[in-house]
Design a protein around this motif. Structure first.
Motif, PDB file in Angstrom:
ATOM      1  N   LEU A   1       7.337   7.547  -9.933  1.00  0.00           N
ATOM      2  CA  LEU A   1       7.108   6.880 -11.351  1.00  0.00           C
ATOM      3  C   LEU A   1       8.198   6.395 -12.268  1.00  0.00           C
ATOM      4  N   TYR A   2       9.381   6.864 -11.974  1.00  0.00           N
ATOM      5  CA  TYR A   2      10.531   6.600 -12.943  1.00  0.00           C
ATOM      6  C   TYR A   2      10.770   4.976 -12.448  1.00  0.00           C
ATOM      7  N   LEU A   3      10.652   4.860 -10.943  1.00  0.00           N
ATOM      8  CA  LEU A   3      11.004   3.599 -10.562  1.00  0.00           C
ATOM      9  C   LEU A   3       9.696   2.568 -10.976  1.00  0.00           C
ATOM     10  N   LEU A   4       8.410   3.006 -11.103  1.00  0.00           N
ATOM     11  CA  LEU A   4       7.596   2.179 -11.518  1.00  0.00           C
ATOM     12  C   LEU A   4       7.732   1.865 -13.024  1.00  0.00           C
ATOM     13  N   GLU A   5       8.164   2.650 -13.800  1.00  0.00           N
ATOM     14  CA  GLU A   5       8.347   2.407 -15.097  1.00  0.00           C
ATOM     15  C   GLU A   5       9.697   1.472 -15.561  1.00  0.00           C
ATOM     16  N   THR A   6      10.667   1.452 -14.432  1.00  0.00           N
ATOM     17  CA  THR A   6      11.847   0.807 -14.664  1.00  0.00           C
ATOM     18  C   THR A   6      12.037  -0.445 -13.820  1.00  0.00           C
ATOM     19  N   THR A   7      10.699  -0.879 -13.118  1.00  0.00           N
ATOM     20  CA  THR A   7      11.201  -1.948 -12.315  1.00  0.00           C
ATOM     21  C   THR A   7      10.018  -3.154 -12.926  1.00  0.00           C
ATOM     22  N   LYS A   8      10.353  -4.393 -12.708  1.00  0.00           N
ATOM     23  CA  LYS A   8       9.664  -5.506 -13.333  1.00  0.00           C
ATOM     24  C   LYS A   8       8.267  -5.782 -12.396  1.00  0.00           C
ATOM     25  N   ASN A   9       8.354  -5.731 -11.113  1.00  0.00           N
ATOM     26  CA  ASN A   9       7.164  -6.237 -10.254  1.00  0.00           C
ATOM     27  C   ASN A   9       7.207  -5.356  -9.108  1.00  0.00           C
ATOM     28  N   PHE A  10       6.039  -5.676  -8.306  1.00  0.00           N
ATOM     29  CA  PHE A  10       5.748  -4.914  -6.979  1.00  0.00           C
ATOM     30  C   PHE A  10       6.913  -5.017  -5.960  1.00  0.00           C
ATOM     31  N   ARG A  11       7.713  -6.218  -5.887  1.00  0.00           N
ATOM     32  CA  ARG A  11       8.555  -6.383  -4.843  1.00  0.00           C
ATOM     33  C   ARG A  11       9.925  -5.899  -5.074  1.00  0.00           C
ATOM     34  N   GLU A  12      10.188  -5.608  -6.582  1.00  0.00           N
ATOM     35  CA  GLU A  12      11.441  -4.962  -6.963  1.00  0.00           C
ATOM     36  C   GLU A  12      11.285  -3.530  -6.921  1.00  0.00           C
ATOM     37  N   TYR A  13      10.112  -2.953  -7.162  1.00  0.00           N
ATOM     38  CA  TYR A  13       9.649  -1.466  -7.001  1.00  0.00           C
ATOM     39  C   TYR A  13       9.637  -1.118  -5.155  1.00  0.00           C
ATOM     40  N   THR A  14       9.308  -1.893  -4.394  1.00  0.00           N
ATOM     41  CA  THR A  14       9.051  -1.735  -3.102  1.00  0.00           C
ATOM     42  C   THR A  14      10.666  -1.758  -2.543  1.00  0.00           C
ATOM     43  N   ILE A  15      11.651  -2.642  -2.836  1.00  0.00           N
ATOM     44  CA  ILE A  15      12.942  -2.536  -2.497  1.00  0.00           C
ATOM     45  C   ILE A  15      13.775  -1.492  -2.838  1.00  0.00           C
TER      46      ILE A  15
ATOM     47  N   PHE B   1       1.288   4.708  -4.066  1.00  0.00           N
ATOM     48  CA  PHE B   1       1.336   5.384  -5.326  1.00  0.00           C
ATOM     49  C   PHE B   1       1.332   4.086  -6.331  1.00  0.00           C
ATOM     50  N   TYR B   2       2.026   2.954  -6.022  1.00  0.00           N
ATOM     51  CA  TYR B   2       2.023   2.069  -6.990  1.00  0.00           C
ATOM     52  C   TYR B   2       0.778   1.349  -7.195  1.00  0.00           C
ATOM     53  N   VAL B   3       0.062   1.009  -5.995  1.00  0.00           N
ATOM     54  CA  VAL B   3      -1.468   0.682  -6.056  1.00  0.00           C
ATOM     55  C   VAL B   3      -2.399   1.404  -6.764  1.00  0.00           C
ATOM     56  N   LEU B   4      -2.022   2.843  -6.362  1.00  0.00           N
ATOM     57  CA  LEU B   4      -3.118   3.926  -7.299  1.00  0.00           C
ATOM     58  C   LEU B   4      -2.770   3.627  -8.725  1.00  0.00           C
ATOM     59  N   ILE B   5      -1.713   3.434  -8.988  1.00  0.00           N
ATOM     60  CA  ILE B   5      -1.341   3.653 -10.458  1.00  0.00           C
ATOM     61  C   ILE B   5      -1.975   2.329 -11.016  1.00  0.00           C
ATOM     62  N   HIS B   6      -1.543   1.061 -10.167  1.00  0.00           N
ATOM     63  CA  HIS B   6      -2.304  -0.015 -10.868  1.00  0.00           C
ATOM     64  C   HIS B   6      -3.822  -0.265 -11.016  1.00  0.00           C
ATOM     65  N   TYR B   7      -4.373   0.496 -10.143  1.00  0.00           N
ATOM     66  CA  TYR B   7      -5.843   0.565 -10.103  1.00  0.00           C
ATOM     67  C   TYR B   7      -6.435   1.685 -10.887  1.00  0.00           C
ATOM     68  N   PHE B   8      -5.672   2.617 -11.281  1.00  0.00           N
ATOM     69  CA  PHE B   8      -6.083   3.704 -12.294  1.00  0.00           C
ATOM     70  C   PHE B   8      -4.954   3.735 -13.190  1.00  0.00           C
ATOM     71  N   PRO B   9      -5.033   2.933 -14.245  1.00  0.00           N
ATOM     72  CA  PRO B   9      -3.723   2.951 -15.148  1.00  0.00           C
ATOM     73  C   PRO B   9      -4.049   4.261 -16.220  1.00  0.00           C
ATOM     74  N   SER B  10      -5.285   4.770 -16.294  1.00  0.00           N
ATOM     75  CA  SER B  10      -5.192   6.027 -17.155  1.00  0.00           C
ATOM     76  C   SER B  10      -4.457   7.369 -16.582  1.00  0.00           C
ATOM     77  N   PHE B  11      -4.687   7.202 -14.999  1.00  0.00           N
ATOM     78  CA  PHE B  11      -3.807   8.034 -14.371  1.00  0.00           C
ATOM     79  C   PHE B  11      -2.353   7.990 -14.540  1.00  0.00           C
TER      80      PHE B  11
END
Length: 191
Positions: free
Chosen positions: A117-131, A68-78
């Protein structure tokens, strides 16, 4: 029916390492097939048991969150469209606490990627999001998988009681936060 289920379970157990791999792939394609997380984890508990099913479910849910993280970063409009939809559905501006988000992730009628989505919006980077995704994937993986392991014994009333308990938990675990503007903070006292 029970004979067919038991035969399918024996076939899966006999397949060795291929069964967990196929189960992880099921987690990855699950969102595109509109299969709820609950059903996938229940199947993992039924097939692999509580311990291994939970481990495979945690890995699968983490892989789903990472994709999901990768999808959102490759398609920011989504990602922007999903954020707008989230703001329309949840009109309040207050954030949610970690316990609230964990309880929300347990609710089968709330979409899995709402919390992602909430985690994506509230984390700073990929590592924090994954953890954080791993931590947020543990409760549903363990609870749903354990239910899958004992599914034949869970009555409908037990399910209703559990859902009621989860709703009560969301209500009593609000995030306590108060925002004070700069002007209010430095307002001269009237004494």
């Amino acid at each position: 029916m029970n004979e067919k289920l038991e035969a399918a379970r024996q076939l899966i157990e006999a397949s060795g390492w291929l069964a967990p791999l196929l189960y992880l792939l099921l987690h990855l394609v699950r969102p595109f097939l509109f299969i709820p997380v609950l059903l996938t984890c229940l199947a993992g508990g039924y097939i692999f048991g509580t311990i291994y099913g939970s481990i495979y479910s945690i890995i699968g849910l983490t892989l789903t969150s990472v994709s999901f993280y990768v999808l959102i970063h490759y398609f920011p409009s989504f990602g922007r469209q999903l954020s707008q939809l989230k703001r329309k559905v949840i009109k309040s501006n207050h954030g949610m606490s970690t316990p609230q988000l964990m309880v929300i992730r347990l609710m089968p009628f709330v979409h899995f990627h709402f919390v992602s989505l909430y985690l994506l919006e509230t984390t700073k980077n990929f590592r924090e999001y994954t953890i954080r995704s791993i931590w947020f994937g543990i409760p549903p993986a363990i609870i749903y998988t354990a239910f899958g392991d004992i599914i034949h014994a869970l009555p409908l009333t037990g399910t209703i009681v559990l859902m009621s308990l989860l709703i009560v938990c969301i209500m009593i675990l609000p995030k306590k936060e108060e925002v004070i503007t700069w002007r209010e903070f430095f307002r001269p006292s009237s004494s």
